[in-house]
Write a protein that holds these residues in place. Structure first.
Motif, PDB file in Angstrom:
ATOM      1  N   ASN A   9     -30.446  19.822  -3.186  1.00 12.60           N
ATOM      2  CA  ASN A   9     -29.119  20.417  -3.024  1.00 12.60           C
ATOM      3  C   ASN A   9     -29.105  21.452  -1.905  1.00 12.60           C
ATOM      4  O   ASN A   9     -30.120  22.112  -1.647  1.00 12.60           O
ATOM      5  N   PRO A  10     -27.970  21.619  -1.234  1.00  9.93           N
ATOM      6  CA  PRO A  10     -27.842  22.752  -0.305  1.00  9.93           C
ATOM      7  C   PRO A  10     -27.984  24.048  -1.090  1.00  9.93           C
ATOM      8  O   PRO A  10     -27.656  24.112  -2.275  1.00  9.93           O
ATOM      9  N   GLY A  11     -28.495  25.078  -0.431  1.00  7.42           N
ATOM     10  CA  GLY A  11     -28.646  26.331  -1.145  1.00  7.42           C
ATOM     11  C   GLY A  11     -29.252  27.431  -0.310  1.00  7.42           C
ATOM     12  O   GLY A  11     -29.474  27.277   0.899  1.00  7.42           O
ATOM     13  N   ARG A  12     -29.526  28.538  -0.967  1.00  6.69           N
ATOM     14  CA  ARG A  12     -30.039  29.736  -0.313  1.00  6.69           C
ATOM     15  C   ARG A  12     -31.425  30.043  -0.871  1.00  6.69           C
ATOM     16  O   ARG A  12     -31.619  30.068  -2.094  1.00  6.69           O
ATOM     17  N   LEU A  20     -40.244  32.784  -5.227  1.00  7.03           N
ATOM     18  CA  LEU A  20     -39.167  32.215  -4.418  1.00  7.03           C
ATOM     19  C   LEU A  20     -37.949  32.007  -5.314  1.00  7.03           C
ATOM     20  O   LEU A  20     -38.066  31.494  -6.433  1.00  7.03           O
ATOM     21  N   LYS A  21     -36.788  32.385  -4.812  1.00  5.36           N
ATOM     22  CA  LYS A  21     -35.536  32.205  -5.558  1.00  5.36           C
ATOM     23  C   LYS A  21     -34.659  31.233  -4.787  1.00  5.36           C
ATOM     24  O   LYS A  21     -34.250  31.511  -3.660  1.00  5.36           O
ATOM     25  N   PHE A  22     -34.389  30.074  -5.391  1.00  4.05           N
ATOM     26  CA  PHE A  22     -33.512  29.095  -4.752  1.00  4.05           C
ATOM     27  C   PHE A  22     -32.195  29.050  -5.512  1.00  4.05           C
ATOM     28  O   PHE A  22     -32.165  28.751  -6.711  1.00  4.05           O
ATOM     29  N   THR A  23     -31.102  29.341  -4.803  1.00  4.71           N
ATOM     30  CA  THR A  23     -29.773  29.341  -5.403  1.00  4.71           C
ATOM     31  C   THR A  23     -28.961  28.185  -4.844  1.00  4.71           C
ATOM     32  O   THR A  23     -28.618  28.188  -3.653  1.00  4.71           O
ATOM     33  N   GLY A  32     -24.751  28.044  -7.902  1.00  5.50           N
ATOM     34  CA  GLY A  32     -25.209  27.513  -9.171  1.00  5.50           C
ATOM     35  C   GLY A  32     -26.264  28.415  -9.787  1.00  5.50           C
ATOM     36  O   GLY A  32     -26.513  29.538  -9.321  1.00  5.50           O
ATOM     37  N   THR A  33     -26.910  27.932 -10.811  1.00  2.36           N
ATOM     38  CA  THR A  33     -27.950  28.705 -11.495  1.00  2.36           C
ATOM     39  C   THR A  33     -29.211  28.767 -10.638  1.00  2.36           C
ATOM     40  O   THR A  33     -29.733  27.724 -10.234  1.00  2.36           O
ATOM     41  N   PRO A  34     -29.686  29.977 -10.327  1.00  2.00           N
ATOM     42  CA  PRO A  34     -30.889  30.092  -9.475  1.00  2.00           C
ATOM     43  C   PRO A  34     -32.122  29.515 -10.176  1.00  2.00           C
ATOM     44  O   PRO A  34     -32.225  29.518 -11.402  1.00  2.00           O
ATOM     45  N   ASP A  52     -30.293  27.770   3.585  1.00  2.00           N
ATOM     46  CA  ASP A  52     -29.883  29.049   4.170  1.00  2.00           C
ATOM     47  C   ASP A  52     -30.967  30.082   3.848  1.00  2.00           C
ATOM     48  O   ASP A  52     -31.199  30.405   2.687  1.00  2.00           O
ATOM     49  N   THR A  53     -31.642  30.569   4.877  1.00  2.00           N
ATOM     50  CA  THR A  53     -32.656  31.614   4.682  1.00  2.00           C
ATOM     51  C   THR A  53     -32.777  32.405   5.971  1.00  2.00           C
ATOM     52  O   THR A  53     -31.970  32.246   6.892  1.00  2.00           O
TER      53      THR A  53
END
Length: 334
Positions: A9-12, A20-23, A32-34, A52-53
Motif C-alpha cells: 500500500n502507499p504510505g508513510r 520502523l513505523k509504516f502508516t 490507516g492503522t500504523p 513517503d519518507t
C-alpha cells in the motif's frame, strides 16, 4: 532472524527509536492503522506502492544495512536504495574487472552461468516428463543446445544459445500447465497471465540476487554473461539465470496447477496483463516459502535454505575470481 517485508500500500515510513513505523495512506489522504517493525528484524523492504519518507530515514536505513527495492504500478523494477557497500574490497574489484576485460576469462564464467541455467531447466522438464507430460521433443532440443555451450566462440554466440534454450523451454510451458496457455514469451508488456507471472517472478529473483551480492565483496555492476549497463546491476542478471528455473518457474507451476492463483487475481487489460494485489501477495507468499525451504548441502553437510544457496553462489564466484577454486554453477541434484 532478519526477514524481508513487502509494502503493497502507499504510505508513510517514519522512525520511532529503533522501530520502523509504516502508516498506510489511501487515495483520499486518510491514514490507516500504523504497523510497527523492529529494525533489527528487517533485512530489506520491497515497495510496490508510493513511499513517503525523508533523507533522515534513508540515513537510518543505511546505517542498519537495510536495502529498499522499488517497483512501479506495472510491476517493473525501478531501482534500489542500497546501504554503503561496506564489504567492497579493492583486490576483488580489480580482479573482477580483469576477468571481464579478458575475453577468455569472461567467456569461461559466462558459459558456467548458461550451463547451470540449462541443467536446471532440463531438471524441471524431466520432473514433469516423469509425471505424464509429453516433453520429449523439448528435452531433446535443449540437450542438443546445452551441448554447444562449451564450444561458443564468444559472448554473442553464447547469448544466442541461451536464448534458444529459453525459447524451447517456454514452449514446454503449455504442456506443463493444466489450464493456462503461455502462447510464447511476451514482456513489456506481458500479454497473458503466465507471462505476467514470469515477468514478476524474474524481477523478484533479480532483486534477491542483487541483495545477496550486496552481502559479499562482489561488485554488482561488473558482469560476464550480460553486458554491464549504466543503470542496472548486471551481475544480478547473470546469477538469476541459474536460479529462475528453481525459484520462479517451479513457483509458477505450483500456483497455477494447484489453482492457488486464478483469473480474478489478474488485471486483464486490452494490451497487457498485470497482477492485482491479491495475485502479488499469493506469488510472494509461495516464493518466500520456496526461499525458506532447506536442502541437505552435499559439500557443507548441513541443511541450507534456497535463499542461502544464492549467497553461496556469490562466494563460489568470488573464489574463482580470486584464483582460489574453479567456479562450478549450482545444479539441482534431486
Amino acid at each position: 532472524m532478519k526477514k524481508t517485508y513487502y509494502l503493497f500500500n502507499p504510505g508513510r515510513l517514519s522512525r520511532r527509536d529503533n522501530t520502523l513505523k509504516f502508516t498506510p495512506v489511501d487515495e483520499s489522504g486518510r491514514e490507516g492503522t500504523p504497523k510497527y517493525i523492529p529494525v533489527e528484524g528487517v533485512s530489506d523492504l520491497y515497495c510496490f506502492g508510493s513511499l513517503d519518507t525523508n533523507s533522515a530515514m534513508y540515513n537510518f536505513l543505511g546505517k542498519a544495512g537495510i536495502s529498499v527495492h522499488f517497483f512501479d504500478y506495472y510491476e517493473h523494477y525501478t531501482g534500489s536504495f542500497c546501504p554503503k557497500e561496506y564489504l567492497l574490497a579493492g583486490k576483488m574489484q580489480i580482479e573482477q574487472t580483469r576477468h571481464h576485460l579478458a575475453a577468455s576469462k569472461r567467456l569461461t564464467i559466462a558459459q558456467k552461468f548458461v550451463q547451470g541455467a540449462g541443467f536446471n531447466i532440463l531438471k524441471n522438464l524431466k520432473y514433469y516428463q516423469n509425471r505424464g507430460r509429453d516433453l520429449a521433443s523439448f528435452l531433446e532440443k535443449i540437450e542438443l543446445l546445452s551441448a554447444q555451450v562449451d564450444a561458443a566462440p564468444d559472448i554473442p554466440g553464447l547469448m544466442g544459445i541461451e536464448g534458444n534454450i529459453r525459447q524451447y523451454y517456454y514452449g514446454a510451458f503449455d504442456q506443463i500447465l493444466k489450464d493456462h496457455a503461455m502462447e510464447g514469451r511476451s514482456k513489456q508488456p506481458p500479454l497473458n497471465e503466465v507471462n505476467a507471472l514470469i515477468s514478476f517472478g524474474n524481477m523478484m529473483c533479480y532483486t534477491l540476487c542483487l541483495d545477496q551480492i550486496y552481502h559479499t565483496q562482489l561488485n554488482p555492476t561488473i558482469s560476464y554473461l550480460h553486458e554491464p549497463g549504466y543503470r542496472r546491476y548486471s551481475l544480478a542478471l547473470d546469477l538469476a539465470e541459474i536460479f529462475k528455473p528453481i525459484l520462479v518457474d517451479r513457483t509458477i507451476f505450483r500456483l497455477l496447477n494447484k489453482k492457488e492463483l486464478q483469473s480474478k487475481d489478474f488485471d486483464i487489460q486490452v494490451n497487457r496483463v498485470i497482477l492485482k494485489e491479491s495475485g502479488k501477495k499469493a506469488f510472494i507468499r509461495a516464493f518466500e516459502e520456496r526461499l525458506n525451504e532447506t536442502i541437505k548441502h552435499r559439500t557443507l553437510k548441513k541443511h541450507v535454505s534456497y535463499k542461502h544457496l544464492v549467497k553461496l553462489e556469490c562466494y563460489k564466484l568470488s573464489k574463482h575470481i580470486l584464483g582460489m577454486e574453479t567456479y562450478q554453477p549450482f545444479k539441482i541434484w534431486w
